[in-house]
Design an enzyme around this catalytic site. Structure first.
Site, short mmCIF file in Angstrom:
data_model
loop_
_atom_site.label_atom_id
_atom_site.label_comp_id
_atom_site.label_asym_id
_atom_site.label_seq_id
_atom_site.Cartn_x
_atom_site.Cartn_y
_atom_site.Cartn_z
N LYS A 3 0.82 -1.21 0.00
CA LYS A 3 0.00 0.00 0.00
C LYS A 3 0.85 1.26 0.00
O LYS A 3 0.58 2.19 -0.76
CB LYS A 3 -0.95 0.02 1.20
CG LYS A 3 -1.98 -1.07 1.20
CD LYS A 3 -2.91 -0.98 2.40
CE LYS A 3 -2.24 -0.95 3.74
NZ LYS A 3 -1.55 -2.18 4.14
N ARG A 53 11.24 -1.02 11.51
CA ARG A 53 9.97 -0.60 12.11
C ARG A 53 9.60 -1.53 13.26
O ARG A 53 9.57 -2.74 13.10
CB ARG A 53 8.85 -0.61 11.06
CG ARG A 53 8.86 0.61 10.19
CD ARG A 53 7.81 0.62 9.12
NE ARG A 53 6.51 0.13 9.49
CZ ARG A 53 5.46 0.16 8.67
NH1 ARG A 53 5.58 0.64 7.45
NH2 ARG A 53 4.30 -0.32 9.06
N ARG A 95 -10.96 0.79 8.77
CA ARG A 95 -10.71 -0.58 9.20
C ARG A 95 -11.96 -1.28 9.71
O ARG A 95 -11.95 -2.47 9.97
CB ARG A 95 -9.64 -0.62 10.30
CG ARG A 95 -8.28 -0.24 9.79
CD ARG A 95 -7.29 -0.21 10.95
NE ARG A 95 -5.97 0.10 10.46
CZ ARG A 95 -4.96 -0.76 10.46
NH1 ARG A 95 -5.12 -1.97 10.93
NH2 ARG A 95 -3.80 -0.41 10.00
N ARG A 124 -1.18 -8.54 13.39
CA ARG A 124 -1.75 -7.54 12.48
C ARG A 124 -2.27 -8.19 11.20
O ARG A 124 -3.32 -7.80 10.68
CB ARG A 124 -0.72 -6.45 12.17
CG ARG A 124 -0.44 -5.56 13.36
CD ARG A 124 0.67 -4.54 13.14
NE ARG A 124 0.51 -3.79 11.91
CZ ARG A 124 1.51 -3.56 11.05
NH1 ARG A 124 2.72 -4.02 11.28
NH2 ARG A 124 1.28 -2.86 9.97
N ARG A 139 11.09 -6.02 5.07
CA ARG A 139 10.88 -4.61 5.43
C ARG A 139 11.44 -4.32 6.82
O ARG A 139 12.04 -3.29 7.05
CB ARG A 139 9.39 -4.29 5.35
CG ARG A 139 9.07 -2.83 5.61
CD ARG A 139 7.61 -2.52 5.35
NE ARG A 139 6.74 -3.02 6.40
CZ ARG A 139 5.42 -2.93 6.38
NH1 ARG A 139 4.81 -2.38 5.36
NH2 ARG A 139 4.70 -3.40 7.39
#
Length: 189
Positions: free
Chosen positions: A14, A134, A89, A145, A128
């Site tokens: 995204k 992160r 969401r 998640r 990532r």
């Protein structure tokens, strides 16, 4: 005004695709995740609340998310449109977004869902995490998640499908190929 909702689980691409859409269509990107991270980094009162929720793998309550999103839209009165990434969401959030945009004389033009399977997501997010570090990409949190997306967040898609605004696109492949598929859909709006 061209307002888009970009759906997909963590690691679906995204953020990558949003940046390309922003550049091509001159839209403003609103990522609730980015907004939350900025508040956390700046240690705002909201950031402290959000930090605890995210650390526990929980969703931020609708009211906090919606207020923050509306504030961000209001900061960009000259925008040609927005790409909403990571929002809505829940169906109540989708309804509130529609009401808010309607109050501004606008609406969601379309909703695009990037389809990516769980195995591919796990690989992408692991990569990532190595590259960006992160904290929300740690293995235990990311699985929660991803599960949250497939068990709860996808339940929003029928809301947009009923409005004939939903298009699903294969999110696996070359970035440019996926982008071209997105543009083909958007150019029809």
């Amino acid at each position: 005004m061209l307002n888009l909702v970009l759906f997909g689980p963590p690691g679906a691409g995204k953020g990558t695709q949003s940046q390309k859409l922003i550049d091509k269509y001159q839209l403003v990107h609103i990522s609730t995740g980015d907004l939350f991270r900025a508040h956390i980094k700046n240690q705002t009162p909201l950031g402290k609340k959000v930090s605890k929720l995210i650390a526990d793998g929980e969703l931020v309550p609708d009211k906090i998310t919606i207020d923050m999103l509306e504030e961000e839209v209001d900061k960009n009165p000259q925008a040609k449109g927005f790409v909403f990434d990571g929002f809505p969401r829940t169906i109540p959030q989708a309804v509130e977004l529609d009401k808010f945009l309607e109050s501004k004389g606008s609406k969601i033009a379309g909703v695009i869902a990037l389809d990516v399977d769980k195995d591919e997501l796990t690989k992408r997010v692991a990569q990532r995490q190595k590259e960006s570090g992160r904290v929300d990409d740690q293995a235990d949190k990311i699985q929660k998640r991803i599960d949250e997306y497939f068990n709860k967040i996808v339940l929003v898609l029928p809301y947009y499908d009923e409005q004939k605004k939903l298009t699903k696109i294969n999110g696996i492949g070359e970035i440019e190929t996926i982008f071209n598929s997105l543009c083909a859909v958007i150019d029809q709006y």
